[in-house]
Scaffold this motif. Structure first.
Motif, PDB file in Angstrom:
ATOM      1  N   SER A  67       0.930  -1.192  -0.115  1.00 47.10           N
ATOM      2  CA  SER A  67      -0.017   0.074   0.066  1.00 47.10           C
ATOM      3  C   SER A  67       0.835   1.163   0.048  1.00 47.10           C
ATOM      4  CB  SER A  67      -0.973   0.107   1.180  1.00 47.10           C
ATOM      5  OG  SER A  67      -0.127   0.156   2.680  1.00 47.10           O
ATOM      6  N   PHE A 100      -3.544   4.789   0.262  1.00 43.83           N
ATOM      7  CA  PHE A 100      -3.952   4.399  -0.938  1.00 43.83           C
ATOM      8  C   PHE A 100      -3.504   3.554  -1.500  1.00 43.83           C
ATOM      9  CE2 PHE A 100      -0.603   7.222  -1.970  1.00 43.83           C
ATOM     10  CZ  PHE A 100      -0.324   6.867  -3.216  1.00 43.83           C
ATOM     11  N   LYS A 134      -4.042  -0.121  -4.517  1.00 44.37           N
ATOM     12  CA  LYS A 134      -4.645  -0.750  -5.701  1.00 44.37           C
ATOM     13  C   LYS A 134      -5.172  -2.052  -4.743  1.00 44.37           C
ATOM     14  CE  LYS A 134      -2.360   0.233  -9.909  1.00 44.37           C
ATOM     15  NZ  LYS A 134      -1.751  -0.673 -10.989  1.00 44.37           N
ATOM     16  N   SER A 173      -7.957   3.876  -4.801  1.00 42.07           N
ATOM     17  CA  SER A 173      -7.142   4.220  -6.121  1.00 42.07           C
ATOM     18  C   SER A 173      -6.661   5.688  -6.213  1.00 42.07           C
ATOM     19  CB  SER A 173      -7.663   3.458  -7.196  1.00 42.07           C
ATOM     20  OG  SER A 173      -8.733   4.319  -7.735  1.00 42.07           O
ATOM     21  N   ASP A 232      -9.734   6.916  -7.753  1.00 45.76           N
ATOM     22  CA  ASP A 232     -10.862   7.288  -6.840  1.00 45.76           C
ATOM     23  C   ASP A 232     -10.436   8.735  -6.196  1.00 45.76           C
ATOM     24  OD1 ASP A 232     -11.983   4.787  -7.041  1.00 45.76           O
ATOM     25  OD2 ASP A 232     -10.797   4.012  -5.215  1.00 45.76           O
TER      26      ASP A 232
END
Length: 137
Positions: free
Chosen positions: A14, A27, A29, A35, A38
């Motif tokens: 992450s 944030f 995937k 993402s 997003d």
């Protein structure tokens, strides 16, 4: 120049985003994290919410604010968003607004967003991105 922001990778894959004034956001995937796409949509919705909050609080009272839903039309072939859609809704049922007062609030919110939403202004125009890659060795 805006405030300094940076991102760092975590051992679990992450990522963390930081600002010089202490803000932090995780944030990446996968499930449970936002993402980068997003985050683009969140930035747009947050900007609309913050830009219109004065108009909402002025009409409905302190602590009231809009609910903003954002969607994006994504083109996977070119890996780009083609358009964004924002639905800005404010619950004024407790305020007993007349039709005229509701329309005035809608107009004020729209004007505030159109005037003050930096993210919306940026997305509506072609915005160059300059990138520099450095490999330290």
């Amino acid at each position: 120049m805006g405030k300094r922001l940076w991102v760092e990778r975590n051992k679990d894959g992450s990522w963390d985003a930081f600002s010089e004034d202490g803000a932090h956001l995780k944030f990446g995937k996968g499930k449970g994290v936002f993402s980068p796409g997003d985050l683009m949509k969140i930035a747009l919705g947050a900007c609309a919410a913050l830009s219109s909050s004065f108009a909402v609080e002025h009409s409905l009272g302190k602590g009231k604010g809009p609910h903003v839903v954002i969607d994006g039309n994504y083109d996977a072939e070119n890996d780009t968003y083609l358009a964004f859609t924002e639905q800005v809704t404010v619950d004024a049922t407790d305020a007993n607004l007349s039709d005229e007062e509701a329309e005035k609030l809608k107009d004020r919110m729209t004007r505030h967003i159109e005037k003050a939403c930096t993210v919306k202004h940026t997305y509506e125009r072609e915005t160059p991105v300059r990138m520099q890659v450095t490999v330290r060795h």
